[in-house]
Design a protein around this motif. Structure first.
Motif, mmCIF file in Angstrom:
data_model
loop_
_atom_site.group_PDB
_atom_site.id
_atom_site.type_symbol
_atom_site.label_atom_id
_atom_site.label_comp_id
_atom_site.label_asym_id
_atom_site.label_seq_id
_atom_site.Cartn_x
_atom_site.Cartn_y
_atom_site.Cartn_z
ATOM 1 N N MET A 302 0.804 -1.228 0.000
ATOM 2 C CA MET A 302 0.000 0.000 0.000
ATOM 3 C C MET A 302 0.834 1.274 0.000
ATOM 4 N N PRO A 303 0.256 2.337 -0.563
ATOM 5 C CA PRO A 303 0.875 3.662 -0.428
ATOM 6 C C PRO A 303 0.616 4.191 0.967
ATOM 7 N N LEU A 304 1.520 5.005 1.464
ATOM 8 C CA LEU A 304 1.377 5.558 2.809
ATOM 9 C C LEU A 304 0.554 6.844 2.750
ATOM 10 N N ASP A 305 -0.717 6.653 2.428
ATOM 11 C CA ASP A 305 -1.682 7.738 2.358
ATOM 12 C C ASP A 305 -2.501 7.720 3.647
ATOM 13 N N LEU A 306 -2.476 8.806 4.409
ATOM 14 C CA LEU A 306 -3.038 8.810 5.758
ATOM 15 C C LEU A 306 -4.507 8.392 5.812
ATOM 16 N N PRO A 307 -5.411 8.949 4.983
ATOM 17 C CA PRO A 307 -6.815 8.494 5.048
ATOM 18 C C PRO A 307 -6.956 6.999 4.760
ATOM 19 N N LEU A 308 -6.171 6.498 3.797
ATOM 20 C CA LEU A 308 -6.215 5.066 3.492
ATOM 21 C C LEU A 308 -5.743 4.247 4.684
ATOM 22 N N LEU A 309 -4.633 4.641 5.288
ATOM 23 C CA LEU A 309 -4.076 3.898 6.419
ATOM 24 C C LEU A 309 -5.048 3.871 7.598
ATOM 25 N N LYS A 310 -5.724 4.981 7.843
ATOM 26 C CA LYS A 310 -6.694 5.029 8.937
ATOM 27 C C LYS A 310 -7.894 4.127 8.664
ATOM 28 N N SER A 311 -8.265 3.986 7.399
ATOM 29 C CA SER A 311 -9.474 3.235 7.059
ATOM 30 C C SER A 311 -9.363 1.754 7.399
ATOM 31 N N TYR A 312 -8.142 1.222 7.524
ATOM 32 C CA TYR A 312 -7.982 -0.189 7.862
ATOM 33 C C TYR A 312 -8.297 -0.469 9.340
ATOM 34 N N ASP A 313 -8.142 0.540 10.191
ATOM 35 C CA ASP A 313 -8.360 0.405 11.631
ATOM 36 C C ASP A 313 -7.458 -0.678 12.225
ATOM 37 N N LYS A 314 -6.205 -0.678 11.801
ATOM 38 C CA LYS A 314 -5.220 -1.640 12.310
ATOM 39 C C LYS A 314 -3.952 -0.940 12.795
ATOM 40 N N ASN A 315 -4.081 0.355 13.088
ATOM 41 C CA ASN A 315 -2.944 1.162 13.541
ATOM 42 C C ASN A 315 -1.897 1.363 12.444
ATOM 43 N N PHE A 316 -2.317 1.217 11.181
ATOM 44 C CA PHE A 316 -1.384 1.426 10.070
ATOM 45 C C PHE A 316 -0.965 2.891 9.945
ATOM 46 N N ASP A 317 -1.810 3.818 10.431
ATOM 47 C CA ASP A 317 -1.462 5.231 10.271
ATOM 48 C C ASP A 317 -0.200 5.612 11.034
ATOM 49 N N GLU A 318 0.189 4.775 12.010
ATOM 50 C CA GLU A 318 1.433 5.035 12.740
ATOM 51 C C GLU A 318 2.663 4.782 11.864
ATOM 52 N N ILE A 319 2.494 4.044 10.768
ATOM 53 C CA ILE A 319 3.632 3.785 9.872
ATOM 54 C C ILE A 319 4.158 5.095 9.304
ATOM 55 N N LEU A 320 3.253 6.039 9.068
ATOM 56 C CA LEU A 320 3.639 7.317 8.480
ATOM 57 C C LEU A 320 4.418 8.136 9.508
ATOM 58 N N PRO A 321 5.697 8.404 9.282
ATOM 59 C CA PRO A 321 6.539 9.061 10.305
ATOM 60 C C PRO A 321 6.353 10.575 10.334
ATOM 61 N N LEU A 322 5.249 11.013 10.907
ATOM 62 C CA LEU A 322 4.946 12.435 10.946
ATOM 63 C C LEU A 322 5.446 13.116 12.212
ATOM 64 N N GLY A 323 6.122 12.361 13.078
ATOM 65 C CA GLY A 323 6.643 12.939 14.308
ATOM 66 C C GLY A 323 5.855 12.473 15.510
ATOM 67 N N TRP A 324 6.488 12.540 16.658
ATOM 68 C CA TRP A 324 5.859 12.066 17.881
ATOM 69 C C TRP A 324 5.029 13.160 18.533
ATOM 70 N N SER A 325 4.052 12.729 19.308
ATOM 71 C CA SER A 325 3.268 13.583 20.196
ATOM 72 C C SER A 325 2.762 14.842 19.484
ATOM 73 N N PHE A 326 3.121 16.020 20.027
ATOM 74 C CA PHE A 326 2.607 17.289 19.519
ATOM 75 C C PHE A 326 3.023 17.536 18.070
ATOM 76 N N ILE A 327 4.220 17.074 17.696
ATOM 77 C CA ILE A 327 4.706 17.258 16.323
ATOM 78 C C ILE A 327 3.792 16.514 15.345
ATOM 79 N N GLY A 328 3.491 15.251 15.666
ATOM 80 C CA GLY A 328 2.596 14.473 14.807
ATOM 81 C C GLY A 328 1.214 15.078 14.740
ATOM 82 N N TRP A 329 0.737 15.598 15.885
ATOM 83 C CA TRP A 329 -0.579 16.232 15.897
ATOM 84 C C TRP A 329 -0.600 17.449 14.980
ATOM 85 N N MET A 330 0.463 18.250 14.982
ATOM 86 C CA MET A 330 0.525 19.427 14.110
ATOM 87 C C MET A 330 0.399 19.030 12.649
#
Length: 599
Positions: A302-330
């Protein structure tokens, strides 16, 4: 004594001309490159959902199996083209049909994108027969059978039947069931060892950047917890992994075990050149019941597309390295939605980033205004500080520092207030450092001479390699370095020189910083360089506007003089600093007295 009064009107005009030259330079090369490029007519073959079994040549395989004995079967839908090999009954080719890979020869993203091809992936289930001989399914020859969107691979070993049943599903998913019959007559094992060897293919322009983003990813604790490992080894022998995957910069190959993998371990090593980036090896156990292997798995390519990763509901969205904690939230809650909203207006990616920069600057404008106002006030009191330094030229450095702080206190200038904008921008910088090279919507999006804003632009190619810089110069990185240097010159004029011997000259360090920044940005995502070019250009314009149209230095000087006449309460920070200095001064005097007695 001559003062550094920032940039005058002539310098302001020079800056405007420089910006025009830079923009003209960018447009020139954009038009030149567009004229040189020729459109290529490409024809793509459409694969049917059901493909007949065909013979194929195989290399680097089990030497006991002749190449002509290897068969393949294929399945495809609009997202994936998957091929299976009869050797090992495993997936031998995976193409993501909606994406393209970068071609280093043509400097374009025009190649078919294969996550698996040319034997870069090899997996199988290993167990021992009753004589102690090690058997691995990857060495067995299976017979393929295609039925609709499913392929059944069947192998026989000493009377035991082993079946791999693959079913191609939507959303980049391949169902994988393992069924055995009579295996209990061959082995007494109660678990099978799943071994997966995977070589990460180079799919992007920035090799070093993609290599750094390639690593193990896995979830455990019933999909609730996630971890990754980019080091040489990974060990999770106490956890039961729900899925294990190999992520790249924008894509991932993941296998999920419905009953989990136990005693997991793996290792990885970088590949310095060629079509592969990393070699990864994984090993984990799956349970056997009554010495029969009947387990359900699921492959995801799969491509690391955030909406797609969330749709599986298997915690795949964590694969996308957007940063920890507040950084990832931003990134998830601010930068990504903002980009998508602006992109919906029909603008190209580069101009979307331009507007994002302006919006961020508007949000931070109250803080930035206070910083620049503080800078202007410090400039006004600079002559008084120079006068104090001249009077106390031969005095103790501590005394000079105390006298300087007294001027700041009487003038109502809080030096620490200038640190706030810098502290605020640190998490923003790190969030964007994660955002630009990992946001798949930017992948392949060009702007001017940058063909991909998630990779560096290499318009200026060098005939040799420079350590830490590479064999190219990024124009976006150069432009960003220039504006940072101008901004540094404008803001460092009010910086006080060190009074004590051996103290570093902060002005020199600040001038060195933009140059070191060039080494960092030269191989980073050009979108990041473009963002900071615009950001620092806006900073310079803000300073000029504040200096010439908003702040009146005479009024500020009058205000400072009025503040001097008023009784000024000493702040907690100032009190602590004064007490620390007095204590240090007392200790210094005591040490001098001891030295004098010894003499």
């Amino acid at each position: 004594m001559q003062q550094n009064n920032g940039i005058d009107k002539k310098q302001m005009i020079s800056f405007a001309v420089l910006c025009l030259v830079l923009f003209g330079f960018m447009f020139y090369f954009q038009n030149k490159q567009a004229g040189e490029e020729q459109l290529k007519a490409q024809q793509q073959k459409t694969e049917q959902a059901k493909t007949a079994v065909k013979q194929t040549q195989a290399t680097n395989i089990n030497p006991n199996v002749t190449p002509n004995a290897i068969q393949t079967a294929s399945l495809s839908n609009k997202e994936l083209n998957v091929e299976f090999s009869s050797l090992g009954g495993q997936v031998s080719k995976v193409q993501l049909s909606e994406y393209k890979a970068y071609d280093h020869k043509t400097d374009k993203a025009d190649l078919p994108l294969y996550l698996i091809n040319k034997n870069n992936s090899n997996y199988g289930f290993q167990f021992k027969d009753k004589t102690g001989k090690v058997i691995n399914t990857k060495d067995l020859v299976f017979s393929p059978s295609v039925n609709g969107n499913a392929v059944t691979m069947t192998a026989n070993y000493n009377g035991a039947v082993i079946q791999f049943i693959y079913t191609l599903l939507p959303k980049y998913t391949l169902d994988f069931k393992v069924r055995t019959q009579g295996l209990s007559t061959v082995t007494s094992d109660n678990k099978a060892d799943f071994i997966w060897d995977y070589n990460v293919r180079n799919l992007e322009k920035g090799r070093a950047q993609e290599q750094s983003h390639s690593e193990f990813s896995y979830a455990f604790n019933n999909y609730k917890d996630y971890d990754y490992d980019g080091r040489t080894t990974m060990e999770e022998e106490k956890e039961t992994l729900n899925w294990i995957g190999v992520k790249q910069q924008f894509f991932a190959s993941v296998i999920e075990a419905k009953n989990g993998f136990t005693q997991s371990k793996g290792n990885q090593e970088n590949v310095e050149e060629g079509e592969y980036l990393k070699k990864l090896n994984y090993e984990g156990f799956v349970q056997m019941t009554g010495s029969e292997l009947n387990q359900d798995f699921m492959w995801y390519f799969m491509p690391l597309d955030l909406p797609l990763l969330k749709s599986y509901d298997k915690n795949f969205d964590e694969i996308l390295p957007l940063g920890w904690s507040f950084i990832g939230w931003m990134n998830r809650g601010f930068f990504m939605p903002m980009y998508n909203i602006i992109a919906d207006w029909g603008l190209t990616a580069g101009w979307v980033i331009f507007l994002m920069t302006i919006i961020v600057k508007l949000i931070l404008s109250p803080i930035m205004y206070k910083q620049h106002k503080l800078s202007a006030m410090m400039k006004v009191i600079r002559p008084e500080i120079d006068e104090v330094n001249a009077k106390l030229k031969d005095a103790d450095p501590m005394k000079k520092q105390q006298a300087t702080m007294e001027i700041y206190r009487k003038a109502g200038v809080n030096q620490m207030a200038g640190c706030l904008p810098a502290l605020v921008q640190i998490p923003i910088f790190y969030a964007l450092f994660r955002f630009f090279p990992n946001f798949i919507d930017l992948r392949g999006q060009g702007f001017w001479f940058a063909k991909d804003l998630t990779a560096y632009d290499d318009l200026i190619k060098l005939p040799f390699k420079i350590p830490f810089l590479g064999d190219h110069l990024s124009v976006f990185a150069l432009a960003c370095t220039v504006v940072i240097l101008i901004y540094t010159i404008m803001t460092s004029g009010n910086m006080q020189q060190p009074q004590q011997e051996g103290m570093p000259n902060m002005k020199v360090l600040m001038y060195i910083f933009p140059i070191t920044f060039l080494f960092f940005l030269n191989t980073s995502a050009s979108g990041l360089s473009w963002y900071y070019f615009v950001s620092n250009a806006i900073n310079i314009l803000i300073i000029l506007v504040i200096k010439y149209w908003i702040l009146d230095e005479k009024k500020i000087h009058a205000q400072i003089q009025a503040n001097k006449e008023k009784p000024k309460a000493e702040g907690k920070f100032q009190k602590r600093m004064r007490e620390m200095m007095e204590k240090a001064q007392e200790q210094q005097k005591a040490q001098e007295q001891i030295r004098n007695k010894k003499k």
